[in-house]
Design a protein around this motif. Structure first.
Motif, PDB file in Angstrom:
ATOM      1  N   GLU A   1       0.930  -1.465   0.041  1.00  0.00           N
ATOM      2  CA  GLU A   1       0.068   0.063  -0.247  1.00  0.00           C
ATOM      3  C   GLU A   1       0.984   1.410   0.014  1.00  0.00           C
ATOM      4  N   ALA A   2       1.875   1.241   0.911  1.00  0.00           N
ATOM      5  CA  ALA A   2       2.723   2.561   0.821  1.00  0.00           C
ATOM      6  C   ALA A   2       3.440   2.801  -0.176  1.00  0.00           C
ATOM      7  N   MET A   3       4.084   1.417  -1.165  1.00  0.00           N
ATOM      8  CA  MET A   3       4.651   1.588  -2.371  1.00  0.00           C
ATOM      9  C   MET A   3       3.934   2.321  -3.397  1.00  0.00           C
ATOM     10  N   PHE A   4       2.587   2.228  -3.341  1.00  0.00           N
ATOM     11  CA  PHE A   4       1.686   2.688  -4.445  1.00  0.00           C
ATOM     12  C   PHE A   4       1.527   4.133  -3.896  1.00  0.00           C
ATOM     13  N   ASP A   5       1.374   4.600  -2.754  1.00  0.00           N
ATOM     14  CA  ASP A   5       1.536   5.917  -2.448  1.00  0.00           C
ATOM     15  C   ASP A   5       2.470   6.263  -1.751  1.00  0.00           C
ATOM     16  N   SER A   6       2.729   6.392  -0.475  1.00  0.00           N
ATOM     17  CA  SER A   6       3.864   6.615   0.412  1.00  0.00           C
ATOM     18  C   SER A   6       3.945   6.415   1.763  1.00  0.00           C
ATOM     19  N   PHE A   7       4.931   6.123   2.432  1.00  0.00           N
ATOM     20  CA  PHE A   7       5.016   5.668   3.611  1.00  0.00           C
ATOM     21  C   PHE A   7       4.708   6.623   4.886  1.00  0.00           C
ATOM     22  N   HIS A   8       3.704   6.226   5.654  1.00  0.00           N
ATOM     23  CA  HIS A   8       3.204   7.147   6.766  1.00  0.00           C
ATOM     24  C   HIS A   8       3.004   6.125   8.025  1.00  0.00           C
ATOM     25  N   PRO A   9       4.130   5.801   8.714  1.00  0.00           N
ATOM     26  CA  PRO A   9       4.033   4.753   9.690  1.00  0.00           C
ATOM     27  C   PRO A   9       3.175   5.213  10.761  1.00  0.00           C
ATOM     28  N   GLY A  10       2.452   4.017  11.343  1.00  0.00           N
ATOM     29  CA  GLY A  10       1.433   3.927  12.054  1.00  0.00           C
ATOM     30  C   GLY A  10       0.042   4.843  11.792  1.00  0.00           C
ATOM     31  N   SER A  11      -0.028   5.156  10.667  1.00  0.00           N
ATOM     32  CA  SER A  11      -1.249   5.899  10.110  1.00  0.00           C
ATOM     33  C   SER A  11      -2.424   4.754   9.791  1.00  0.00           C
ATOM     34  N   ILE A  12      -2.245   3.744   9.071  1.00  0.00           N
ATOM     35  CA  ILE A  12      -3.357   2.808   8.874  1.00  0.00           C
ATOM     36  C   ILE A  12      -3.020   1.705   9.628  1.00  0.00           C
ATOM     37  N   ARG A  13      -3.940   1.200  10.567  1.00  0.00           N
ATOM     38  CA  ARG A  13      -3.688   0.129  11.422  1.00  0.00           C
ATOM     39  C   ARG A  13      -3.662  -1.289  10.798  1.00  0.00           C
ATOM     40  N   LYS A  14      -3.018  -2.107  11.413  1.00  0.00           N
ATOM     41  CA  LYS A  14      -3.226  -3.515  10.709  1.00  0.00           C
ATOM     42  C   LYS A  14      -4.424  -4.033  10.556  1.00  0.00           C
ATOM     43  N   GLU A  15      -5.248  -3.953  11.656  1.00  0.00           N
ATOM     44  CA  GLU A  15      -6.913  -4.357  11.454  1.00  0.00           C
ATOM     45  C   GLU A  15      -7.505  -3.716  10.264  1.00  0.00           C
ATOM     46  N   THR A  16      -7.268  -2.519  10.081  1.00  0.00           N
ATOM     47  CA  THR A  16      -7.780  -1.860   8.879  1.00  0.00           C
ATOM     48  C   THR A  16      -7.116  -2.413   7.441  1.00  0.00           C
ATOM     49  N   LEU A  17      -6.059  -2.776   7.429  1.00  0.00           N
ATOM     50  CA  LEU A  17      -5.481  -3.350   6.159  1.00  0.00           C
ATOM     51  C   LEU A  17      -6.300  -4.691   6.167  1.00  0.00           C
ATOM     52  N   LYS A  18      -6.447  -5.549   6.996  1.00  0.00           N
ATOM     53  CA  LYS A  18      -7.216  -6.749   6.948  1.00  0.00           C
ATOM     54  C   LYS A  18      -8.636  -6.494   6.396  1.00  0.00           C
ATOM     55  N   VAL A  19      -9.257  -5.475   6.889  1.00  0.00           N
ATOM     56  CA  VAL A  19     -10.606  -5.166   6.407  1.00  0.00           C
ATOM     57  C   VAL A  19     -10.750  -4.838   5.241  1.00  0.00           C
ATOM     58  N   LEU A  20     -10.032  -3.940   4.894  1.00  0.00           N
ATOM     59  CA  LEU A  20      -9.974  -3.067   3.455  1.00  0.00           C
ATOM     60  C   LEU A  20      -9.595  -3.954   2.216  1.00  0.00           C
ATOM     61  N   PHE A  21      -8.726  -4.929   2.210  1.00  0.00           N
ATOM     62  CA  PHE A  21      -8.477  -6.067   1.348  1.00  0.00           C
ATOM     63  C   PHE A  21      -9.406  -7.030   1.089  1.00  0.00           C
ATOM     64  N   GLY A  22     -10.390  -6.854   2.028  1.00  0.00           N
ATOM     65  CA  GLY A  22     -11.765  -7.829   1.837  1.00  0.00           C
ATOM     66  C   GLY A  22     -12.566  -7.486   0.665  1.00  0.00           C
ATOM     67  N   HIS A  23     -12.580  -6.148   0.313  1.00  0.00           N
ATOM     68  CA  HIS A  23     -13.387  -5.642  -0.540  1.00  0.00           C
ATOM     69  C   HIS A  23     -12.819  -4.611  -1.483  1.00  0.00           C
TER      70      HIS A  23
END
Length: 442
Positions: A297-319
């Motif tokens: 995700e960061a390579m397509f955009d840019s790195f922002h450590p701590g901004s997007i939680r791991k739980e959110t990554l799991k959810v968003l790639f579901g759809h």
């Protein structure tokens, strides 16, 4: 950095950093091209398949939010939602959601708010960060009558009165040009007719803002139906896009569109396709979700450590990705080769037939008469702030242009960051309240 001919005592010496950079770019380019090929093969072979059933996904620990649809997920957190279907002028059937907040005493007399997603997203994106962070929850909790759009081609708006998306290639003959001409006006009209309101307030992210500009250029009377436009990382021209994977992906699809269409590939990055199912599966593992999915995700955009939680990554790639047309992706590839915000370029001879000129006409940004607030981040590698500055010089009624104070704020933070409540929502809500008819309940 431009590479020149070495002179003097440094002649013949190669900068190792340049070599590393070139090698990295080459590796990324090859990886993206291979990825495009895999997606294409998957679509040619009709690999729209579910690797696992919902029961299996539950057993493997997929978060429930990744498996629920919009109304189920919002209801799960105490936010009742309605599903509505609307018809565009050219026959597409779109789904919009109306979402109520936990505050029950607000909203009477205020204009409804339309919240429109970006490229390859759906209305689900506004829920992914969860209550207290996702903009859908925040706007609904502020007491606004919130409506969430879905443009043609994503999994909520994959229908037409005559064309079938799986058998009729004509269904996919659209880009942001048609989304702005038909989908955004139809959404505005439906919300106004249903609520009997005089105006709507419109919050558009990336493509959701760019298509609003197209609407105003092509159908300027619709700007009069909007109280205020809140443009979040607005996507108009993409001349200075920094993201190498995104540039390679979009430009490759643009150059290959004719061949892809010959192979029967008019739809790309759809939900349920093999590529999306693999992403959803691998992102469920803790170390992979952070290291692989977060890095991708960061390579397509840019790195922002701590901004997007791991739980959110799991959810968003579901759809996510939610699907669009090959033609739309090609349109984005074209926008990176131009310093204008223009219609699709079909080539000189076809442009003359369609537009009456060799070059595609530019959109008339001076027609965007609605009061506009623009929020953007300096670390956004998809919509560069230089392109935002170019846009601001051409919009006639900018109330305020706000660079987010966080220097690492990037493009995808708008929908997925858990920092949204502090970084951008206060400014968004300030203007939604200012342009409401009755704010006394706040």
């Amino acid at each position: 950095m431009e590479l020149g001919i070495p002179v003097g005592c440094n002649a013949g010496i190669v900068d190792p950093h340049s070599v590393d950079s070139m090698a990295f770019r080459s590796a990324v380019t090859k990886s993206v091209v291979v990825g495009v090929c895999l997606v294409c093969v998957g679509h040619v072979l009709q690999l729209h398949t579910r690797l696992l059933s919902d029961d299996a996904k539950h057993a493997l620990g997929y978060p429930p939010d990744s498996l629920l649809n919009f109304t189920e997920r919002s209801a799960r957190y105490g936010y009742p939602a309605e599903e509505h279907r609307l018809l565009t002028q050219d026959g597409y059937i779109l789904t919009v959601f109306r979402m109520a907040g936990t505050r029950r005493n607000g909203g009477a007399g205020a204009p409804p708010v339309i919240l429109m997603h970006g490229l390859l997203q759906s209305a689900d994106a506004w829920l992914d960060a969860g209550p207290g962070a996702g903009l859908a929850y925040l706007i609904a909790d502020a007491g606004h009558d919130l409506w969430l759009g879905n443009v043609r081609g994503n999994y909520y708006s994959r229908d037409h009165v005559r064309l079938r998306p799986d058998t009729d290639p004509q269904f996919w003959d659209f880009s942001v040009d048609e989304i702005g001409l038909y989908d955004v006006p139809a959404t505005i009209d439906y919300v106004l007719n249903y609520t009997k309101a005089d105006k709507v307030n419109y919050v558009g992210f990336s493509q959701g803002a760019g298509t609003f500009f197209i609407m105003c250029s092509e159908r300027p009377d619709y700007c009069d139906k909007v109280g205020v436009l809140v443009a979040l990382a607005p996507a108009a021209r993409h001349t200075n896009t920094k993201s190498l994977p995104y540039k390679v992906l979009a430009k490759t699809i643009n150059s290959m569109e004719y061949v892809l269409n010959l192979c029967g590939i008019q739809e790309v990055f759809s939900k349920g396709a093999l590529s999306q199912e693999f992403l959803a599966f691998f992102c469920q593992f803790h170390w992979i979700s952070e290291f692989v999915c977060g890095t991708a995700e960061a390579m397509f955009d840019s790195f922002h450590p701590g901004s997007i939680r791991k739980e959110t990554l799991k959810v968003l790639f579901g759809h996510f990705p939610a699907g669009t047309s090959t033609h739309n992706m090609a349109r984005y590839g074209q926008s990176m080769n131009s310093d204008r915000f223009q219609k699709f370029d079909y080539g000189r001879s076809n442009n003359i037939k369609l537009y009456g000129s060799h070059e595609p006409p530019s959109y008339n940004l001076s027609a965007v008469s609605a009061p506009a607030v623009v929020l953007y981040g300096e670390n956004d590698h998809l919509v560069d702030e230089r392109d935002v500055s170019w846009l601001l010089e051409r919009l006639p009624n900018v109330l305020e242009a706000v660079r987010v104070s966080d220097p690492l704020w990037n493009h995808l933070d708008v929908t997925y960051s858990h920092l949204t409540n502090h970084s951008i929502f206060p400014k968004i809500n300030d203007y939604l309240l200012k342009y409401s008819n009755d704010c006394q309940f706040y």
